[in-house]
Design a protein around this motif. Sequence first.
Motif, PDB file in Angstrom:
ATOM      1  N   LYS A   1       5.457   7.360 -12.210  1.00 17.67           N
ATOM      2  CA  LYS A   1       4.780   6.127 -11.806  1.00 17.67           C
ATOM      3  C   LYS A   1       3.579   6.453 -10.919  1.00 17.67           C
ATOM      4  CE  LYS A   1       8.195   3.323 -10.582  1.00 17.67           C
ATOM      5  NZ  LYS A   1       8.919   2.243  -9.860  1.00 17.67           N
ATOM      6  N   VAL A   2       3.852   7.269  -9.899  1.00 16.94           N
ATOM      7  CA  VAL A   2       2.785   7.647  -8.957  1.00 16.94           C
ATOM      8  C   VAL A   2       1.797   8.600  -9.629  1.00 16.94           C
ATOM      9  CG1 VAL A   2       2.289   8.737  -6.734  1.00 16.94           C
ATOM     10  CG2 VAL A   2       4.352   7.361  -7.009  1.00 16.94           C
ATOM     11  N   GLY A   3       2.319   9.519 -10.411  1.00 15.96           N
ATOM     12  CA  GLY A   3       1.481  10.524 -11.069  1.00 15.96           C
ATOM     13  C   GLY A   3       0.435   9.900 -11.981  1.00 15.96           C
ATOM     14  N   PHE A   4       0.862   8.922 -12.786  1.00 15.88           N
ATOM     15  CA  PHE A   4      -0.086   8.258 -13.703  1.00 15.88           C
ATOM     16  C   PHE A   4      -1.131   7.452 -12.938  1.00 15.88           C
ATOM     17  CE2 PHE A   4       3.315   8.670 -17.075  1.00 15.88           C
ATOM     18  CZ  PHE A   4       2.584   9.552 -17.854  1.00 15.88           C
ATOM     19  N   GLN A   5      -0.699   6.754 -11.870  1.00 14.92           N
ATOM     20  CA  GLN A   5      -1.655   6.001 -11.042  1.00 14.92           C
ATOM     21  C   GLN A   5      -2.703   6.941 -10.447  1.00 14.92           C
ATOM     22  OE1 GLN A   5       0.746   3.997  -8.119  1.00 14.92           O
ATOM     23  NE2 GLN A   5       1.620   2.550  -9.588  1.00 14.92           N
ATOM     24  N   ASN A   6      -2.249   8.092  -9.995  1.00 16.74           N
ATOM     25  CA  ASN A   6      -3.173   9.070  -9.408  1.00 16.74           C
ATOM     26  C   ASN A   6      -4.132   9.649 -10.440  1.00 16.74           C
ATOM     27  OD1 ASN A   6      -1.898   8.676  -7.000  1.00 16.74           O
ATOM     28  ND2 ASN A   6      -0.834  10.635  -6.941  1.00 16.74           N
ATOM     29  N   LEU A   7      -3.593   9.888 -11.642  1.00 15.51           N
ATOM     30  CA  LEU A   7      -4.437  10.447 -12.708  1.00 15.51           C
ATOM     31  C   LEU A   7      -5.597   9.518 -13.043  1.00 15.51           C
ATOM     32  CD1 LEU A   7      -2.072  12.133 -15.327  1.00 15.51           C
ATOM     33  CD2 LEU A   7      -4.063  13.145 -14.228  1.00 15.51           C
TER      34      LEU A   7
ATOM     35  N   THR B   1       1.112  14.193  -9.018  1.00 14.24           N
ATOM     36  CA  THR B   1       0.163  14.244 -10.150  1.00 14.24           C
ATOM     37  C   THR B   1       0.328  15.573 -10.893  1.00 14.24           C
ATOM     38  OG1 THR B   1      -1.363  13.129  -8.650  1.00 14.24           O
ATOM     39  CG2 THR B   1      -2.256  13.834 -10.763  1.00 14.24           C
ATOM     40  N   LEU B   2       0.353  16.655 -10.133  1.00 14.48           N
ATOM     41  CA  LEU B   2       0.483  17.981 -10.747  1.00 14.48           C
ATOM     42  C   LEU B   2       1.818  18.109 -11.484  1.00 14.48           C
ATOM     43  CD1 LEU B   2      -0.937  20.259  -7.893  1.00 14.48           C
ATOM     44  CD2 LEU B   2      -2.152  19.215  -9.799  1.00 14.48           C
ATOM     45  N   MET B   3       2.886  17.556 -10.874  1.00 12.69           N
ATOM     46  CA  MET B   3       4.204  17.594 -11.516  1.00 12.69           C
ATOM     47  C   MET B   3       4.196  16.797 -12.816  1.00 12.69           C
ATOM     48  SD  MET B   3       6.467  19.430  -9.921  1.00 12.69           S
ATOM     49  CE  MET B   3       7.972  18.769 -10.591  1.00 12.69           C
ATOM     50  N   THR B   4       3.553  15.627 -12.795  1.00 16.48           N
ATOM     51  CA  THR B   4       3.486  14.785 -14.008  1.00 16.48           C
ATOM     52  C   THR B   4       2.799  15.537 -15.142  1.00 16.48           C
ATOM     53  OG1 THR B   4       3.416  12.780 -12.657  1.00 16.48           O
ATOM     54  CG2 THR B   4       2.638  12.587 -14.917  1.00 16.48           C
ATOM     55  N   ILE B   5       1.650  16.156 -14.824  1.00 16.64           N
ATOM     56  CA  ILE B   5       0.913  16.919 -15.853  1.00 16.64           C
ATOM     57  C   ILE B   5       1.789  18.051 -16.388  1.00 16.64           C
ATOM     58  CG2 ILE B   5      -1.079  18.428 -16.255  1.00 16.64           C
ATOM     59  CD1 ILE B   5      -2.539  16.813 -14.036  1.00 16.64           C
ATOM     60  N   ALA B   6       2.440  18.779 -15.450  1.00 16.65           N
ATOM     61  CA  ALA B   6       3.238  19.942 -15.847  1.00 16.65           C
ATOM     62  C   ALA B   6       4.426  19.548 -16.718  1.00 16.65           C
ATOM     63  CB  ALA B   6       3.716  20.683 -14.600  1.00 16.65           C
TER      64      ALA B   6
ATOM     65  N   ALA C   1       0.830  -1.214   0.000  1.00 15.57           N
ATOM     66  CA  ALA C   1       0.000   0.000   0.000  1.00 15.57           C
ATOM     67  C   ALA C   1       0.861   1.259   0.000  1.00 15.57           C
ATOM     68  CB  ALA C   1      -0.924  -0.001   1.218  1.00 15.57           C
ATOM     69  N   GLY C   2       2.090   1.132   0.516  1.00 12.25           N
ATOM     70  CA  GLY C   2       2.993   2.285   0.548  1.00 12.25           C
ATOM     71  C   GLY C   2       4.126   2.194  -0.442  1.00 12.25           C
ATOM     72  N   ALA C   3       4.018   1.234  -1.402  1.00 16.31           N
ATOM     73  CA  ALA C   3       5.104   1.023  -2.367  1.00 16.31           C
ATOM     74  C   ALA C   3       5.344   2.248  -3.247  1.00 16.31           C
ATOM     75  CB  ALA C   3       4.780  -0.192  -3.242  1.00 16.31           C
ATOM     76  N   PHE C   4       4.299   3.055  -3.457  1.00  9.97           N
ATOM     77  CA  PHE C   4       4.441   4.241  -4.317  1.00  9.97           C
ATOM     78  C   PHE C   4       5.489   5.211  -3.771  1.00  9.97           C
ATOM     79  CE2 PHE C   4       1.373   5.385  -1.097  1.00  9.97           C
ATOM     80  CZ  PHE C   4       1.679   6.697  -0.780  1.00  9.97           C
ATOM     81  N   ASP C   5       5.725   5.161  -2.442  1.00  9.12           N
ATOM     82  CA  ASP C   5       6.721   6.061  -1.839  1.00  9.12           C
ATOM     83  C   ASP C   5       7.797   5.277  -1.078  1.00  9.12           C
ATOM     84  OD1 ASP C   5       7.444   8.788  -1.705  1.00  9.12           O
ATOM     85  OD2 ASP C   5       6.843   8.877   0.403  1.00  9.12           O
ATOM     86  N   ASN C   6       7.890   3.971  -1.370  1.00  7.02           N
ATOM     87  CA  ASN C   6       8.907   3.104  -0.757  1.00  7.02           C
ATOM     88  C   ASN C   6       8.834   3.133   0.777  1.00  7.02           C
ATOM     89  OD1 ASN C   6      11.034   1.258  -0.920  1.00  7.02           O
ATOM     90  ND2 ASN C   6      12.577   2.855  -0.654  1.00  7.02           N
TER      91      ASN C   6
END
Length: 697
Positions: free
Chosen positions: A125-131, A140-145, A56-61
């Motif tokens: 990785k995290v940004g796309f999952q969140n999107l 997410t915001l950084m990925t879009i930007a 559950a916390g793998a997105f941030d290790n």
Amino acid sequence: MTTQQYRLQNLSCANCAAKFEKNIQQLQTVEEVKLNFGAAKLTVTGEATIEELEQAGAFDNIKVVPAKTRVIEQAVPFYKRRENILAFIALVFVIIGYSATVWGEQYAPYLFAVAIVVGGIDIFKVGFQNLVKFQFDMKTLMTIAIIGAAIIGEWEEAAIVVFLFAISEALEAYSMNKARQSIRQLMDIAPATALKKSIHSDHTHELEVPTEDLQIGDIIIIKPGSKIAMDGRVVSGRSTVNEASITGEPIPALKEVGADVFAGTLNEEGALEVEVTKHVDDTTIAKIIHLVEEAQEEKAPSQKFVDRFAKVYTPLIMLVALAVAMIPPMFTGDWQHWIYQGLAVLVVGCPCALVISTPVAIVTAIGNAAKHGVLIKGGVYLEALGHVKAIAFDKTGTLTKGTPAVTNLYTHHETRLLEVVSAVETKSQHPLARAILDYAFTQKVTVPSVTDFESVTGKGAKGFVNGNVVYAGSLAWVSTLVDIQPEVFEQAKVYEEQGKSLVAVSEGNVFLGLLAIADEVRDESKAILQQLHALGIEETVMLTGDGQRTANAIASTLGVTNVQASLLPDEKLAAIQQLQQKHGGVAMIGDGVNDAPALAASTVGIAMGGAGTDTALETADLALMSDDLTKLPYAVKLSRKTLRIIQQNIVFALSLKLLALLLVIPGWLTLWIAIFADIGATLLVVFNSLRLMRLDK
């Protein structure tokens, strides 16, 4: 349903903590989850394996360890951390990309693209999952930007933004670890093992056992220079023990047979045998750690405000970003420029700095207070203490030492007076008898025996010492038995005006003199009250059950602004309520037991002598662990500085972002400025909060 507690590693981002908590809540076998970001602690009710929690916390290790497991975190050097290696590789490609603009401009976008992919792989990785889930956090915001910037050809800036974001993540992780340091230091205070004394067939053995295996009644051996592993009572030996880790008091305390000792304190020069009196989870240090963690979890009023504000702020920023990207180009036709500006607004608008502005200050302040022997139960009380305008003090045991002592002798026969009065008082049950005997002991008086002792109710006592009748009691009573000179009555009046109790003594037909006895004022009380007034406390009030004359005498000595005497517990409660009507916030300081109603009614209840006192630890909002009143001005100073820092943090976070957003109007906002505004605001609030670690008494 079972409830398990875990410690978390690599948890440095408030948004990541919220996402991690939400991911665990979605596990079908989990009933309830509670994540304490400040203490990096997780409580899960239900069935969940460590593997499931780490997934559950793998997105941030995020790493999960059972709370009772002692894990020594291996400090990974900065240059060996995976995220920092990737950031360094990205920087190398950024530098090569810039140089390529000179020797081969057509290759520069590809080099910048490599820098973006290498440095931003974890972000994406995290940004796309969140999107996909429509969850909008910083990544997410950084990925879009970044992707948006690449699409409109701003490869160079996108690469720089990725590198700067990686650096900001590393610095944020470092600073949060620094803020949590005080909790880790508390956890490392008590040893994990103890030397247990074991007797088999008349032979004594020393067995090293985990503290979890010790039972109440076991005997542990404490060698010179070693830490005490458990709370207990000394059954053999004599030594001095440094209790600074519990009470914040640097002067070692003498421990003899019958004395209580605390886990985590340091035995100095002597060997001790200690009988265990508490289980490992019930020791004073275990309770302190638990209460400090709870305190760091409880949200202060400012933090609740920030959380509410952030919920409105984030969607609002997204709407502003969309408006900036879409509306101006409808009139100007310059879509590329305004889309770029909209992407920059997304980056600058992330609420990371705002969200972290309060908790990092609260965590740091409460941890620092615990290190100095001041236990604060939560951010709400830390803030409340910063707002109080009046402090009410119980007299006995708070402003005074709590035990009567002989303060004056009025006599021409000092040694004889002390000998005969001590002889009579050895048989007396009167509260003042102990004070007289203690004083005689310090004067090395030889106490003779007494015969035919008789207690005279309401007057005193009498007995025969060396064949002579001795009377010890009130001056009025003794004056009816022997002749007393007028100057004795004049001196007695002076002592009474000072709030002192008197014992008159005669032997045979001879009046020997007076002993003046009082509950001594603490040496530091007057200076502490002066410090509190200097800190802005408008009114200091002494509440006591003693008579008005005694109370006035002590009050005039100390310089309190108000005194209320002859109070019963319910009258003390009424006095606190009156003070609250007058000042709003009122703190009450007492012993945590007799003053319970007044402590409970006050804005902040402060207990004296929390170390080893379960009642004080459980009922007070704030406890001075060492029974040391000098810690009170420190606590007030800390709370006020925390309030100032929280206010500064909120202003810093919003001002920097507002300044950057204003650059949209002339079209000057760039991704560089946006990321610097976000990083700058986050680091500014964190490092500003860490200043609280340096506040000393």
